[in-house]
Design an enzyme around this catalytic site. Structure first.
Site, mmCIF file in Angstrom:
data_model
loop_
_atom_site.group_PDB
_atom_site.id
_atom_site.type_symbol
_atom_site.label_atom_id
_atom_site.label_comp_id
_atom_site.label_asym_id
_atom_site.label_seq_id
_atom_site.Cartn_x
_atom_site.Cartn_y
_atom_site.Cartn_z
ATOM 1 N N GLY A 43 0.838 -1.197 0.000
ATOM 2 C CA GLY A 43 0.000 0.000 0.000
ATOM 3 C C GLY A 43 0.871 1.243 0.000
ATOM 4 O O GLY A 43 2.042 1.196 -0.388
ATOM 5 N N LEU A 44 0.323 2.352 0.454
ATOM 6 C CA LEU A 44 1.092 3.596 0.409
ATOM 7 C C LEU A 44 2.418 3.462 1.130
ATOM 8 O O LEU A 44 3.460 3.873 0.626
ATOM 9 C CB LEU A 44 0.282 4.736 1.020
ATOM 10 N N ALA A 45 2.402 2.888 2.322
ATOM 11 C CA ALA A 45 3.634 2.802 3.102
ATOM 12 C C ALA A 45 4.630 1.845 2.447
ATOM 13 O O ALA A 45 5.803 2.188 2.253
ATOM 14 C CB ALA A 45 3.323 2.366 4.534
ATOM 15 N N GLY A 46 4.165 0.661 2.080
ATOM 16 C CA GLY A 46 5.066 -0.343 1.524
ATOM 17 C C GLY A 46 5.619 0.047 0.160
ATOM 18 O O GLY A 46 6.827 -0.073 -0.100
ATOM 19 N N ARG A 331 -14.656 12.372 14.603
ATOM 20 C CA ARG A 331 -15.309 11.114 14.259
ATOM 21 C C ARG A 331 -15.833 10.344 15.469
ATOM 22 O O ARG A 331 -16.943 9.828 15.437
ATOM 23 C CB ARG A 331 -14.309 10.227 13.503
ATOM 24 N N HIS A 401 -13.394 1.352 10.955
ATOM 25 C CA HIS A 401 -12.728 1.957 9.815
ATOM 26 C C HIS A 401 -11.203 1.940 9.889
ATOM 27 O O HIS A 401 -10.539 1.609 8.926
ATOM 28 C CB HIS A 401 -13.221 3.400 9.692
ATOM 29 N N GLU A 425 -0.425 2.122 8.784
ATOM 30 C CA GLU A 425 -1.465 1.776 9.757
ATOM 31 C C GLU A 425 -1.049 0.602 10.637
ATOM 32 O O GLU A 425 -1.560 0.437 11.750
ATOM 33 C CB GLU A 425 -2.780 1.456 9.026
ATOM 34 N N ARG A 435 -7.752 9.105 15.064
ATOM 35 C CA ARG A 435 -7.109 9.707 13.903
ATOM 36 C C ARG A 435 -8.028 10.724 13.235
ATOM 37 O O ARG A 435 -9.216 10.491 13.086
ATOM 38 C CB ARG A 435 -6.735 8.633 12.878
ATOM 39 N N LEU A 441 -3.268 8.833 4.882
ATOM 40 C CA LEU A 441 -2.444 8.834 3.668
ATOM 41 C C LEU A 441 -1.130 9.536 3.959
ATOM 42 O O LEU A 441 -0.056 9.116 3.541
ATOM 43 C CB LEU A 441 -3.186 9.538 2.529
#
Lengths: 636, 255
Positions: A43-46, A331, A401, A425, A435, A441
């Site tokens: 994902g974004l991090a990896g 939230r 979520h 995450e 969060r 992101l």
């Protein structure tokens, strides 16, 4: 016995990261290619970590259980990404982004990490623009911003409702460039099933080839885990079907502490559950709360159509209780209040849903105006529910979520297993107990593009790990353990399907470790989860074998891990005798029904060390606040 | 939301392995009109598992129409009858009581069937690796507002970039052409200033790998655009062809 050393550098908050970068070891370019690094998760991090570590010259292997690295669930993030650019001249700054994030997390996050996140946020935007990410633009050609998730400044960058997709494709493209150059190798359709430790350090992994079923061994000099969050523990969540905790959990059982597992975010604007056979919940961007008004009928069990309920018989409960923030409260506050009104029987038709009504916005800016802002979300709603939201108010209800909790990491993003780094995450580090919108992101990319490239060098430069061979006994042993576990699952041949047990776990957790918790319920649920785990290991039925594609077997392994994680979540929630952020204990609330923190006794990160089945030891990392004053969150 | 349940006959493609002979297996099922077609498969699988039979293998992940993992041919159409809708977003209220459905994998020479409804789409990644990127290293980017990009250009680039890489275009095309996919990728970069330095090398590299991976040629039937869940326009193919032609002129090769 683990040692929690957060390695937070000394000095002024704003200079910590700069100084630390200088103090860390660097490896000369010619030597970098001698190091093999394994990354799990794309994902974004990896993906961003793979791209950047590849650029530096390391030899990277990246693993994903998907057919393509581009499918990781970061792709589904809708709303946007925050940065402290202050392009809108509205008094934003690194300090303000830092402060909002610390406060939004209800003062349960690390100051130094959160500051660093805010500090590199601006670099992320520049990076993505340079990759060709088509962010929204103003007519004059500059980048557009919007305010998001209750922030009082416009700092969110976005690409329609598909920001996550565009950012992930950006990271994917940079990673592909490194594949092209021979620095990164991709291993798709592989599931991480265990870490291999040599002399206490992470030196490789065991992965299952999901097509052939073979267990494969891979060695490296460091391992990076970027495998996302664990919200599918609730069965129904906004996470993708395959999102799971297995990688994090297996690493936890090998010695990595798990931090704050009870901090789970239940997002307020999701579509309500429609039936028992539903497979997942769908998030509607919370930007909808900018113009939609949330209400329920004042009378419990009111079954009239919304158009027949006159204004004076409606309870706009968020506007009533929180006049300053109204529908834009954070939230956790929005979700909890939706639960309360529904528990009182005031949900739509007496069920679990509340109205999100755009009538006022239609009058103010017209249906066309609403369509301009939220057209794709309205279409999505109509497609899924079969109801036209331009005619009938939307129905929403909170859904699991995002996991703020995760594997404990130090300032360098290393877990309590040396050589095992955790990004995005999957770690616990930056969001405290809650969060804020548009910051997931930001964290994923910050970890991958701008932090791990430095801290990895420090680890490798300090430890100078030798290459190890996969024929070593440690690898064989790990592989054997994984194989035995798989065979055990296949041999049970009971009567219950994997999904049916997972669903029951989900019901238990959402009920007792969801939006509100109490001592009695938590004590009960720990026993219930243990019983369910016992049922799983004696009565689950997994058809087929381990020699080819077997999706039921994949799910079974993940559910087995969820059944252990669920217990730790409850245990952590029971230990934390306070309310903070997303963790709300009924016993600890103010007279107004707000979260009541206990800074004296619980101003710490709860890091759990796995001992044996059902047994953990708690370690505490005290949180020091030198730059912000601990305040009670108030959105009244 | 829910109306009364409907009864459907589903004929679903089963194939044990790439080499095995496939066949349709028939299921009769009562379902809720609120369920998505993938939730119907979930239910069938739950029943199969309960009966000790092998469930149907199929891919899906986000179930929000954005990850591109799911993709079934439903009654002859990739992603089914609704325009601009991915398989996971297809709800059963779009069918009538008594309807018969045929559910198959995305078929193409370039997409080998691995099992039941799962196909291998790794050819797409290979094309991307060949040139679907801007060459620069992390850390060297200038401020995001240094290069101004008109809203119109940014919007057009995003229109192209919305492609979810599902492969419906290939499955829809009688030639199994991937030109809508590749065209979208090429266009995103060709429309933006960041993509200019490598514009002509990129298009040649990507087209070369596209051809090597057994994707066919475009013969302008536009079936790809019609079935694309994101409505990616065939204009992108025209842009790619133009850039490819220009590239050949500039480099003077006939490869």
């Amino acid at each position: 016995m683990i040692k929690l050393d957060s390695k937070i550098p000394g000095g002024k908050l704003s200079e910590k990261w700069m100084n630390h970068k200088f103090n860390m070891k660097v490896i000369n370019p010619a030597n970098k290619r001698k190091f093999d690094i394994i990354i799990v998760g794309s994902g974004l991090a990896g993906a961003s970590a793979a791209a950047t570590l590849g650029e530096l010259g390391y030899k990277v292997k990246i693993f994903t259980f998907h057919d393509s690295t581009r499918r990781a669930h970061s792709i589904a993030a809708q709303g946007g990404i925050n940065a402290a650019k202050n392009y809108q001249n509205d008094a934003d700054s690194v300090y303000r982004l830092f402060y909002d994030t610390i406060k939004g997390g209800d003062f349960r996050g690390r100051e130094a990490n959160t500051w660093r996140l805010a500090e590199v946020s601006n670099n992320i935007i520049d990076q993505c623009v340079a990759q060709g990410v088509p962010f929204a633009r103003e007519y004059g050609g500059t980048l557009a911003n919007r305010s998001f998730g209750g922030a009082q400044v416009s700092r969110t960058f976005y690409a329609r409702g598909e920001t996550g997709q565009q950012l992930l494709l950006g990271a994917y493209s940079s990673m592909n460039r490194q594949v092209n150059l021979g620095n990164v190798e991709i291993f798709p359709r592989r599931e991480f099933l265990d870490v291999v430790k040599v002399d206490g350090h992470a030196r490789g992994i065991i992965a299952r080839n999901l097509v052939t079923g073979e267990l494969e061994k891979y060695a490296s000099q460091a391992v990076v885990l970027a495998t996302g969050g664990y919200m599918n523990v609730y069965f129904l969540s906004t996470n993708a079907m395959n999102s799971n905790a297995t990688a994090a959990w297996r690493v936890h059982k090998k010695g990595a502490a798990f931090a704050n597992p009870c901090y789970t975010q239940i997002h307020p604007t999701c579509l309500p559950v429609h039936g028992e056979d539903q497979s997942k919940l769908v998030l509607m961007s919370e930007s909808l709360r900018n113009d939609g008004r949330i209400w329920v009928p004042k009378k419990a069990g009111d079954t009239r159509n919304p158009s027949e309920i006159p204004e004076e018989e409606r309870d706009y409960y968020l506007e009533r209780k929180y006049p300053a923030f109204g529908n834009l409260v954070p939230r956790d506050v929005a979700s909890r209040n939706a639960k309360y009104v529904c528990d009182e029987g005031k949900g739509i038709g007496g069920g679990k849903a509340v109205y999100l009504d755009f009538s006022d916005a239609f009058n103010r800016i017209g249906k066309e105006g609403v369509k301009d802002k939220y057209g794709n979300l309205f279409d999505m709603y109509a497609n899924i529910t079969g109801v036209n939201p331009y005619e009938v108010p939307m129905q929403i209800y909170p859904a699991p979520h995002y996991a703020m909790g995760g594997l404990w990491v130090d300032y360098e993003l290393m877990s309590t297993i040396p050589g095992m780094f955790v990004l995005g995450e999957a770690n616990f580090s930056d969001h405290g107990a809650n969060r804020l919108g548009a910051s997931a992101l930001m964290q994923g990319l910050s970890d991958g593009y701008f932090i791990i490239p430095y801290t990895m060098g420090n680890y490798l430069g300090t430890e100078k790990p030798e290459k190890v061979d996969v024929e070593r006994s440690e690898f064989k042993e790990a592989q054997q353990n994984v194989e035995e576990n798989i065979n055990k699952i296949l041999s049970i041949n009971g009567k219950q399907t994997v999904d049916s047990i997972h669903k029951r776990l989900g019901h238990l957790l959402i009920d007792k470790v969801g939006m509100s918790r109490d001592e009695k319920g938590l004590k009960e649920v720990i026993n219930q989860i243990r019983d369910l785990r016992e049922e799983f290991w004696t009565d689950v039925k997994v058809v087929g074998d381990a020699k080819d594609i077997n999706q039921t077997l994949e799910r079974a392994g993940r559910v087995a891990d969820f059944l252990e994680l669920g217990e730790l979540m409850a245990k952590d929630a029971l230990n934390r005798n306070e309310s903070c952020g997303a963790h709300f204990r009924e016993e600890y609330q103010t007279e107004d029904g707000e979260a009541l923190r206990n800074d004296e006794e619980y101003k710490y990160v709860a890091a759990w060390e796995y001992k044996k089945d059902g047994e953990w030891e708690l370690y505490k990392e005290d949180l020091e606040f030198e730059n912000v004053k601990l305040a009670t969150r108030s959105y009244k | 939301m829910s109306e009364k349940n409907i009864n459907l006959t589903l004929n679903i493609w089963r194939q044990e392995s790439p080499e095995a002979k496939g066949y349709f297996e028939k299921f009769e099922k009562e379902i809720s009109p609120d369920a998505s077609i993938l939730e119907v498969l979930d239910e069938i699988n739950n029943r199969l598992e309960f009966e000790g039979k092998e469930p149907i293998a199929f891919e899906s992940d986000c179930r929000e129409g954005i990850c591109g993992a799911c993709g079934l041919v439903i009654n002859g159409q990739p992603h089914g009858p609704l325009p601009k809708t991915a398989t996971c977003q297809l709800h059963m209220r779009n069918f009538k009581d008594g309807d018969t459905l045929y559910i198959e994998p995305f078929r193409a020479t370039a997409f080998k069937i691995l099992k039941d409804l799962i196909v291998d789409r790794s050819g797409f990644d290979k094309i991307q690796v060949a040139g679907g990127f801007v060459s620069f290293n992390t850390g060297s980017a200038p401020d995001g507002n240094v290069i101004l990009i008109s809203k119109e250009m940014a919007d057009q680039a995003l229109d192209a970039a919305e492609c979810i890489g599902c492969g419906a275009c290939v499955a829809a095309c009688k030639n199994s052409s991937a030109m809508l996919f590749v065209g979208a990728k090429v266009s995103q970069f060709a429309l933006l200033p960041q993509g200019q330095p490598e514009r002509y090398e990129r298009v040649q590299a990507m087209v070369k790998v596209m051809d090597e991976n057994l994707f066919g040629s475009c013969t302008n039937t536009y079936a790809c655009e019609a079935e694309c869940p994101k409505g990616i326009s065939v204009l992108n193919i025209a842009r790619m062809n133009r850039d490819y032609f220009m590239a050949k002129l500039k480099t003077g090769t006939n490869e």
